[in-house]
Design a protein around this motif. Structure first.
Motif, PDB file in Angstrom:
ATOM      1  N   SER A 189      -7.564  -6.397   4.544  1.00 40.75           N
ATOM      2  CA  SER A 189      -7.526  -7.047   3.227  1.00 40.75           C
ATOM      3  C   SER A 189      -8.014  -6.142   2.096  1.00 40.75           C
ATOM      4  CB  SER A 189      -8.345  -8.335   3.263  1.00 40.75           C
ATOM      5  OG  SER A 189      -9.671  -8.090   3.681  1.00 40.75           O
ATOM      6  N   HIS A 190      -8.308  -4.888   2.394  1.00 42.02           N
ATOM      7  CA  HIS A 190      -8.909  -3.989   1.403  1.00 42.02           C
ATOM      8  C   HIS A 190      -8.047  -3.853   0.145  1.00 42.02           C
ATOM      9  CE1 HIS A 190     -11.559  -0.356   0.510  1.00 42.02           C
ATOM     10  NE2 HIS A 190     -10.649  -0.332  -0.445  1.00 42.02           N
TER      11      HIS A 190
ATOM     12  N   VAL B 192      -7.772  -7.160  -2.008  1.00 37.07           N
ATOM     13  CA  VAL B 192      -9.000  -7.524  -2.721  1.00 37.07           C
ATOM     14  C   VAL B 192      -9.271  -6.546  -3.860  1.00 37.07           C
ATOM     15  CG1 VAL B 192     -11.503  -7.773  -2.505  1.00 37.07           C
ATOM     16  CG2 VAL B 192      -9.996  -8.696  -0.725  1.00 37.07           C
TER      17      VAL B 192
ATOM     18  N   LYS C 181     -17.395  -9.769   8.838  1.00 41.39           N
ATOM     19  CA  LYS C 181     -16.132 -10.409   8.470  1.00 41.39           C
ATOM     20  C   LYS C 181     -16.332 -11.910   8.295  1.00 41.39           C
ATOM     21  CE  LYS C 181     -12.080  -9.065  10.087  1.00 41.39           C
ATOM     22  NZ  LYS C 181     -11.527  -8.124   9.094  1.00 41.39           N
TER      23      LYS C 181
ATOM     24  N   THR D 268      -4.038 -15.470  -2.363  1.00 44.79           N
ATOM     25  CA  THR D 268      -4.000 -14.036  -2.059  1.00 44.79           C
ATOM     26  C   THR D 268      -3.648 -13.753  -0.602  1.00 44.79           C
ATOM     27  OG1 THR D 268      -6.330 -13.875  -1.412  1.00 44.79           O
ATOM     28  CG2 THR D 268      -5.815 -13.648  -3.767  1.00 44.79           C
TER      29      THR D 268
ATOM     30  N   ASN E 296     -10.398 -13.248   7.501  1.00 48.09           N
ATOM     31  CA  ASN E 296      -9.791 -11.912   7.408  1.00 48.09           C
ATOM     32  C   ASN E 296     -10.313 -11.130   6.205  1.00 48.09           C
ATOM     33  OD1 ASN E 296      -8.455 -13.552   5.533  1.00 48.09           O
ATOM     34  ND2 ASN E 296      -6.471 -12.550   5.802  1.00 48.09           N
ATOM     35  N   PHE E 297     -11.510 -11.502   5.752  1.00 41.84           N
ATOM     36  CA  PHE E 297     -12.161 -10.828   4.628  1.00 41.84           C
ATOM     37  C   PHE E 297     -13.303  -9.970   5.145  1.00 41.84           C
ATOM     38  CE2 PHE E 297     -15.467 -10.679   1.344  1.00 41.84           C
ATOM     39  CZ  PHE E 297     -14.754 -10.291   0.218  1.00 41.84           C
ATOM     40  N   ASP E 298     -13.226  -8.660   4.889  1.00 45.86           N
ATOM     41  CA  ASP E 298     -14.317  -7.747   5.239  1.00 45.86           C
ATOM     42  C   ASP E 298     -15.393  -7.855   4.169  1.00 45.86           C
ATOM     43  OD1 ASP E 298     -12.946  -6.632   7.497  1.00 45.86           O
ATOM     44  OD2 ASP E 298     -11.723  -5.480   6.087  1.00 45.86           O
ATOM     45  N   THR E 299     -16.597  -8.174   4.574  1.00 44.96           N
ATOM     46  CA  THR E 299     -17.643  -8.463   3.585  1.00 44.96           C
ATOM     47  C   THR E 299     -18.021  -7.245   2.743  1.00 44.96           C
ATOM     48  OG1 THR E 299     -19.357  -8.170   5.281  1.00 44.96           O
ATOM     49  CG2 THR E 299     -18.563 -10.405   4.899  1.00 44.96           C
TER      50      THR E 299
ATOM     51  N   PHE F 271     -11.484 -15.026   0.263  1.00 41.91           N
ATOM     52  CA  PHE F 271     -11.382 -14.444  -1.080  1.00 41.91           C
ATOM     53  C   PHE F 271     -10.841 -15.473  -2.067  1.00 41.91           C
ATOM     54  CE2 PHE F 271      -9.153 -11.147  -3.914  1.00 41.91           C
ATOM     55  CZ  PHE F 271     -10.295 -10.873  -4.634  1.00 41.91           C
TER      56      PHE F 271
ATOM     57  N   VAL G  84      -5.804 -14.226   1.634  1.00 45.40           N
ATOM     58  CA  VAL G  84      -7.136 -13.987   2.214  1.00 45.40           C
ATOM     59  C   VAL G  84      -7.975 -15.222   1.880  1.00 45.40           C
ATOM     60  CG1 VAL G  84      -9.125 -12.436   2.330  1.00 45.40           C
ATOM     61  CG2 VAL G  84      -6.843 -11.513   1.808  1.00 45.40           C
TER      62      VAL G  84
END
Length: 195
Positions: free
Chosen positions: A63-64, A67, A125, A31, A128-131, A36, A33
Motif C-alpha cells: 500500500s506504500h 498512501v 500492519k 483507496t 493491508n496498511f503498513d503502519t 487508510f 486500503v
C-alpha cells in the motif's frame, strides 16, 4: 468556497481528490486500503472539511505508493485551496485522546515544509496498511502543502488507537489553521506573505 480538485495518474497509482475547506458535507473515501480509508474519513470529519478520494494503486505490491501518493495530492490541493492565505489563523494545535492513547499535532501554514514525527507502533500492519506509512503520508502531505507539521503520540498501547489519535488531531489542527478569522487583516505574517 475554497476548493481544489486534481486527477493524478502514474504507472503506480491513479488518484482523484477533491478538497473543500469551507463545506464539510461531502466526505467519500475509497483507496482500496481499508484502514487508510478509515483514517482519512476521521481526518476530514474532525477537521470539518469536505474530502473525496478515489484511488487505485498497485496494492498487489503493497500500500506504500497509494498512501504516499494520496498524501502528495492532498497536500497540493490544500495549498491550492488556501489561495493567498489571507485572514486564516495559520496555526493549529490539537491533542486527541483515543481510549488509552493520546495523539498530538501542531502545525503552521508557513510556506516552509517540515515534519517532526515521534511515534512508535508495536503492530507493523493493520489490514493491508503498513503502519510505517503514517510517517510517509504525513511527510508527503506536509511537503506538498508547505506546512510545518509536528506529530507525536504521547503514550498508548494499541496501534490502531495511536494512529487514529494522530489523524484526528491532524484534522482538528488543520481545521483550526485554515479557518478564516475576521480579526486578521491580510496575511498572518510579519512578512506580509506566506508562499
Amino acid at each position: 468556497m475554497r476548493t481544489a480538485t486534481k486527477k493524478r495518474e502514474t504507472f503506480e497509482t491513479k488518484i482523484e481528490v477533491a478538497v473543500n475547506l469551507d463545506d464539510p458535507s461531502q466526505v467519500s473515501i475509497d483507496t482500496g486500503v481499508g484502514f487508510f480509508d478509515h483514517m482519512l474519513n476521521a481526518f476530514a470529519r474532525h477537521g470539518r472539511i469536505g474530502l473525496t478520494v478515489k484511488a487505485e494503486g498497485d496494492l498487489h505490491i503493497d500500500s506504500h505508493h497509494t498512501v504516499e501518493d494520496v498524501g502528495i495530492v492532498l497536500g497540493q490541493l490544500v495549498k491550492e485551496a488556501l489561495g493567498d492565505k489571507k485572514s486564516i489563523n495559520r496555526y493549529g494545535t490539537a491533542y486527541v485522546p483515543m481510549d488509552e492513547a493520546l495523539g498530538f499535532v501542531s502545525l503552521d501554514i508557513s510556506g516552509r515544509p517540515f515534519l517532526v514525527f515521534d511515534a512508535e507502533f508495536s503492530n507493523e500492519k493493520l489490514g493491508n496498511f503498513d503502519t510505517e506509512l503514517v510517517q510517509e503520508f504525513l511527510q508527503a502531505f506536509a511537503f506538498q502543502s508547505a506546512i510545518t507539521l509536528h506529530a507525536k503520540v504521547l503514550y498508548g498501547d494499541n496501534t490502531h488507537h495511536k494512529i487514529e489519535a494522530i489523524f484526528k488531531a491532524l484534522g482538528r489542527a488543520l481545521g483550526e489553521a485554515v479557518r478564516i478569522n475576521p480579526d486578521i487583516e491580510g496575511v498572518n505574517s510579519t512578512k506580509g506573505l506566506i508562499e
